[in-house]
Design a protein around this motif. Structure first.
Motif, PDB file in Angstrom:
ATOM      1  N   THR A   2       0.832  -1.192   0.000  1.00  0.00           N
ATOM      2  CA  THR A   2       0.000   0.000   0.000  1.00  0.00           C
ATOM      3  C   THR A   2       0.870   1.245   0.000  1.00  0.00           C
ATOM      4  O   THR A   2       1.838   1.343   0.738  1.00  0.00           O
ATOM      5  CB  THR A   2      -0.894   0.001   1.249  1.00  0.00           C
ATOM      6  OG1 THR A   2      -1.572  -1.253   1.328  1.00  0.00           O
ATOM      7  CG2 THR A   2      -1.904   1.105   1.183  1.00  0.00           C
ATOM      8  N   VAL A   4       0.956   5.387   0.546  1.00  0.00           N
ATOM      9  CA  VAL A   4       0.274   6.485   1.230  1.00  0.00           C
ATOM     10  C   VAL A   4       0.976   7.779   0.843  1.00  0.00           C
ATOM     11  O   VAL A   4       2.201   7.856   0.889  1.00  0.00           O
ATOM     12  CB  VAL A   4       0.327   6.300   2.764  1.00  0.00           C
ATOM     13  CG1 VAL A   4      -0.415   7.415   3.454  1.00  0.00           C
ATOM     14  CG2 VAL A   4      -0.227   4.957   3.153  1.00  0.00           C
ATOM     15  N   ASN A  58      -2.338   9.574   7.898  1.00  0.00           N
ATOM     16  CA  ASN A  58      -3.158   9.121   6.770  1.00  0.00           C
ATOM     17  C   ASN A  58      -3.139   7.604   6.670  1.00  0.00           C
ATOM     18  O   ASN A  58      -4.170   6.967   6.407  1.00  0.00           O
ATOM     19  CB  ASN A  58      -2.648   9.713   5.454  1.00  0.00           C
ATOM     20  CG  ASN A  58      -2.914  11.185   5.341  1.00  0.00           C
ATOM     21  OD1 ASN A  58      -3.704  11.745   6.084  1.00  0.00           O
ATOM     22  ND2 ASN A  58      -2.228  11.836   4.417  1.00  0.00           N
ATOM     23  N   ALA A  59      -1.965   7.014   6.860  1.00  0.00           N
ATOM     24  CA  ALA A  59      -1.837   5.563   6.768  1.00  0.00           C
ATOM     25  C   ALA A  59      -2.626   4.863   7.865  1.00  0.00           C
ATOM     26  O   ALA A  59      -3.276   3.844   7.622  1.00  0.00           O
ATOM     27  CB  ALA A  59      -0.366   5.166   6.848  1.00  0.00           C
ATOM     28  N   LYS A  60      -2.579   5.415   9.076  1.00  0.00           N
ATOM     29  CA  LYS A  60      -3.306   4.796  10.189  1.00  0.00           C
ATOM     30  C   LYS A  60      -4.814   4.915  10.014  1.00  0.00           C
ATOM     31  O   LYS A  60      -5.552   3.941  10.168  1.00  0.00           O
ATOM     32  CB  LYS A  60      -2.905   5.455  11.507  1.00  0.00           C
ATOM     33  CG  LYS A  60      -1.560   5.051  12.019  1.00  0.00           C
ATOM     34  CD  LYS A  60      -1.298   5.736  13.345  1.00  0.00           C
ATOM     35  CE  LYS A  60       0.061   5.397  13.893  1.00  0.00           C
ATOM     36  NZ  LYS A  60       0.336   6.121  15.144  1.00  0.00           N
ATOM     37  N   PHE A  63      -5.988   3.660   5.916  1.00  0.00           N
ATOM     38  CA  PHE A  63      -5.634   2.326   5.441  1.00  0.00           C
ATOM     39  C   PHE A  63      -5.415   1.313   6.556  1.00  0.00           C
ATOM     40  O   PHE A  63      -5.080   0.167   6.283  1.00  0.00           O
ATOM     41  CB  PHE A  63      -4.373   2.399   4.565  1.00  0.00           C
ATOM     42  CG  PHE A  63      -4.544   3.260   3.355  1.00  0.00           C
ATOM     43  CD1 PHE A  63      -5.262   2.810   2.266  1.00  0.00           C
ATOM     44  CD2 PHE A  63      -3.994   4.532   3.306  1.00  0.00           C
ATOM     45  CE1 PHE A  63      -5.409   3.595   1.145  1.00  0.00           C
ATOM     46  CE2 PHE A  63      -4.138   5.326   2.191  1.00  0.00           C
ATOM     47  CZ  PHE A  63      -4.858   4.859   1.102  1.00  0.00           C
ATOM     48  N   LEU A  65      -2.946   0.934   8.660  1.00  0.00           N
ATOM     49  CA  LEU A  65      -1.600   0.375   8.615  1.00  0.00           C
ATOM     50  C   LEU A  65      -0.867   0.651   9.926  1.00  0.00           C
ATOM     51  O   LEU A  65      -1.175   1.591  10.641  1.00  0.00           O
ATOM     52  CB  LEU A  65      -0.810   0.993   7.452  1.00  0.00           C
ATOM     53  CG  LEU A  65      -1.368   0.727   6.058  1.00  0.00           C
ATOM     54  CD1 LEU A  65      -0.552   1.475   5.027  1.00  0.00           C
ATOM     55  CD2 LEU A  65      -1.375  -0.753   5.748  1.00  0.00           C
ATOM     56  N   LEU A  70       6.064   1.233   8.173  1.00  0.00           N
ATOM     57  CA  LEU A  70       6.084   2.193   7.070  1.00  0.00           C
ATOM     58  C   LEU A  70       7.509   2.649   6.782  1.00  0.00           C
ATOM     59  O   LEU A  70       8.337   2.753   7.683  1.00  0.00           O
ATOM     60  CB  LEU A  70       5.226   3.408   7.408  1.00  0.00           C
ATOM     61  CG  LEU A  70       3.732   3.148   7.502  1.00  0.00           C
ATOM     62  CD1 LEU A  70       3.025   4.401   7.973  1.00  0.00           C
ATOM     63  CD2 LEU A  70       3.178   2.709   6.164  1.00  0.00           C
ATOM     64  N   GLU A 109       5.420   3.643   2.016  1.00  0.00           N
ATOM     65  CA  GLU A 109       5.051   2.296   1.596  1.00  0.00           C
ATOM     66  C   GLU A 109       5.017   1.388   2.817  1.00  0.00           C
ATOM     67  O   GLU A 109       5.838   1.532   3.727  1.00  0.00           O
ATOM     68  CB  GLU A 109       6.058   1.778   0.581  1.00  0.00           C
ATOM     69  CG  GLU A 109       5.686   0.443  -0.003  1.00  0.00           C
ATOM     70  CD  GLU A 109       6.673   0.008  -1.073  1.00  0.00           C
ATOM     71  OE1 GLU A 109       6.250  -0.747  -1.952  1.00  0.00           O
ATOM     72  OE2 GLU A 109       7.844   0.404  -1.022  1.00  0.00           O
ATOM     73  N   ASP A 110       4.065   0.463   2.812  1.00  0.00           N
ATOM     74  CA  ASP A 110       3.941  -0.491   3.901  1.00  0.00           C
ATOM     75  C   ASP A 110       4.831  -1.686   3.597  1.00  0.00           C
ATOM     76  O   ASP A 110       4.653  -2.360   2.589  1.00  0.00           O
ATOM     77  CB  ASP A 110       2.484  -0.942   4.045  1.00  0.00           C
ATOM     78  CG  ASP A 110       2.308  -1.910   5.190  1.00  0.00           C
ATOM     79  OD1 ASP A 110       3.001  -1.751   6.203  1.00  0.00           O
ATOM     80  OD2 ASP A 110       1.481  -2.830   5.064  1.00  0.00           O
TER      81      ASP A 110
END
Length: 128
Positions: A2, A4, A58-60, A63, A65, A70, A109-110
């Protein structure tokens, strides 16, 4: 994997000065990048820390994540709009002054650790 993204527009700082720090934190984990920026004496480090933290948020939230997995895949700085000012000179002339701004983009990126399945055991048949 993913991706972000987060963006910072109109940073009132020259792109050349911001690129000095961006080059140091590309391709690093988020925690290492933030730690490194917090110990820099450059003025651009504060807004860059906030930008990376915004991307992590944003990722948390969007998505779901984990922030520990990250890493900064890409980060780049473009020129923003220029504020044009004029300075008086001799004989009634004016010299232009351009106050530069920057646009900073970051892509996280995850990279979660891969879980491998246990190896299958082969059954051995005995020959009589």
């Amino acid at each position: 994997m993913t991706l972000v993204k987060a963006q910072l527009n109109g940073l009132r700082m020259s792109p050349r000065k911001v690129r000095l720090l961006v080059g140091l934190i590309k391709r690093r984990t988020v925690t290492v990048a933030i730690d490194q920026l917090q110990h820099m004496t450059k003025r651009a480090s504060g807004p860059l820390v906030k930008l990376i933290e915004s991307a992590v948020a944003n990722a948390k939230n969007n998505f779901k994540l984990d922030a520990d997995h990250l890493f900064v895949k890409d980060m780049w700085v473009d020129e923003g709009v220029k504020l044009r000012r004029f300075r008086p000179k001799g004989f009634g002339r004016a010299a232009p002054i351009e106050k530069k701004t920057s646009r900073v983009n970051v892509v996280l990126e995850d990279r979660a650790p891969k879980v491998t399945a246990p190896a299958k055991l082969e059954t051995v048949t005995k020959q009589p």
